[in-house]
Write a protein that holds these residues in place. Structure first.
Motif, short mmCIF file in Angstrom:
data_model
loop_
_atom_site.label_atom_id
_atom_site.label_comp_id
_atom_site.label_asym_id
_atom_site.label_seq_id
_atom_site.Cartn_x
_atom_site.Cartn_y
_atom_site.Cartn_z
N LEU A 189 0.66 -1.11 0.03
CA LEU A 189 0.12 -0.08 -0.12
C LEU A 189 0.87 1.11 0.14
O LEU A 189 1.65 1.42 0.69
CB LEU A 189 -1.03 0.08 1.31
N PHE A 190 0.83 2.08 -1.05
CA PHE A 190 1.57 3.15 -1.10
C PHE A 190 0.68 4.47 -1.70
O PHE A 190 0.31 4.32 -2.76
CB PHE A 190 2.81 2.99 -1.91
N ASN A 191 0.47 5.45 -1.06
CA ASN A 191 -0.43 6.72 -1.59
C ASN A 191 -1.54 6.18 -2.19
O ASN A 191 -2.04 6.38 -3.07
CB ASN A 191 0.62 7.33 -2.73
N ASN A 192 -2.33 5.36 -1.20
CA ASN A 192 -3.81 4.84 -1.30
C ASN A 192 -3.79 4.22 -2.75
O ASN A 192 -5.04 4.25 -3.42
CB ASN A 192 -4.68 6.34 -1.18
N SER A 201 9.95 -6.15 -4.46
CA SER A 201 10.17 -5.22 -3.38
C SER A 201 10.87 -3.74 -3.60
O SER A 201 11.65 -3.33 -2.70
CB SER A 201 11.01 -6.00 -2.14
N LYS A 202 10.74 -3.45 -4.60
CA LYS A 202 11.26 -1.93 -4.78
C LYS A 202 10.43 -0.83 -4.52
O LYS A 202 10.97 0.20 -4.01
CB LYS A 202 11.19 -1.86 -6.51
N ILE A 203 9.06 -1.03 -4.10
CA ILE A 203 8.25 -0.02 -3.84
C ILE A 203 7.91 -0.08 -2.08
O ILE A 203 7.70 -1.47 -1.58
CB ILE A 203 6.74 -0.22 -4.28
N THR A 204 8.39 1.01 -1.40
CA THR A 204 8.07 0.82 0.03
C THR A 204 6.61 1.43 0.49
O THR A 204 5.95 1.75 -0.27
CB THR A 204 9.29 2.01 0.75
N GLY A 205 6.37 0.97 1.63
CA GLY A 205 5.08 1.21 2.39
C GLY A 205 4.41 -0.11 3.19
O GLY A 205 5.27 -1.14 3.26
N ARG A 206 3.44 0.12 3.59
CA ARG A 206 2.67 -1.00 4.40
C ARG A 206 2.51 -2.36 3.41
O ARG A 206 1.90 -1.97 2.48
CB ARG A 206 1.46 -0.48 4.98
N ASP A 228 -10.86 0.76 0.72
CA ASP A 228 -11.32 1.06 -0.55
C ASP A 228 -11.62 -0.25 -1.51
O ASP A 228 -10.70 -0.75 -2.12
CB ASP A 228 -10.22 2.00 -1.41
N GLY A 229 -12.84 -0.57 -1.43
CA GLY A 229 -13.28 -1.74 -1.92
C GLY A 229 -12.74 -1.78 -3.37
O GLY A 229 -12.81 -3.03 -3.96
N GLU A 230 -12.95 -1.07 -4.18
CA GLU A 230 -12.71 -0.75 -5.69
C GLU A 230 -11.30 -1.25 -6.05
O GLU A 230 -10.87 -2.14 -7.01
CB GLU A 230 -13.20 0.42 -6.18
N ILE A 231 -10.33 -0.56 -5.25
CA ILE A 231 -9.00 -0.82 -5.55
C ILE A 231 -8.71 -2.29 -5.04
O ILE A 231 -7.91 -2.96 -5.63
CB ILE A 231 -8.08 0.18 -4.71
#
Length: 88
Positions: free
Chosen positions: A26-29, A37-42, A70-73
């Motif tokens: 999860l990154f920027n909603n 594992s290149k993107i950081t976040g939860r 957010d159910g759609e995502i």
């Protein structure tokens, strides 16, 4: 020497080496399937097999694990996971 980092699968609850699993971040909603594992976040981890991915979707593990509502995502990400299984 490379260090083995262990993570728990949200589908089967087994502990495995991080390199053997898919990472969902999860990154920027937005949700990303992040196998390298290149993107950081939860993040949560799931095994790269059909049973674990189906169990993750069935138990709403993405919503609970990432505390994201957010159910759609989430539905879009679940479809991407299903397609990930079909591709070699």
């Amino acid at each position: 020497m490379k260090k083995n980092i262990l993570r728990q699968c949200k589908g089967c609850r087994n502990v495995k080496n991080r390199e053997e699993m898919l990472r969902i971040t999860l990154f920027n909603n937005s949700l990303f399937i992040n196998p390298n594992s290149k993107i950081t976040g939860r993040s949560i981890y799931v095994c790269k097999n059909e049973d674990c991915i189906k169990n993750l979707i069935k138990t709403k593990g993405i919503k609970r694990g990432l505390k994201f509502s957010d159910g759609e995502i989430i539905k879009e990400t679940e479809e991407k996971l299903k397609n990930f299984l079909i591709l070699p």
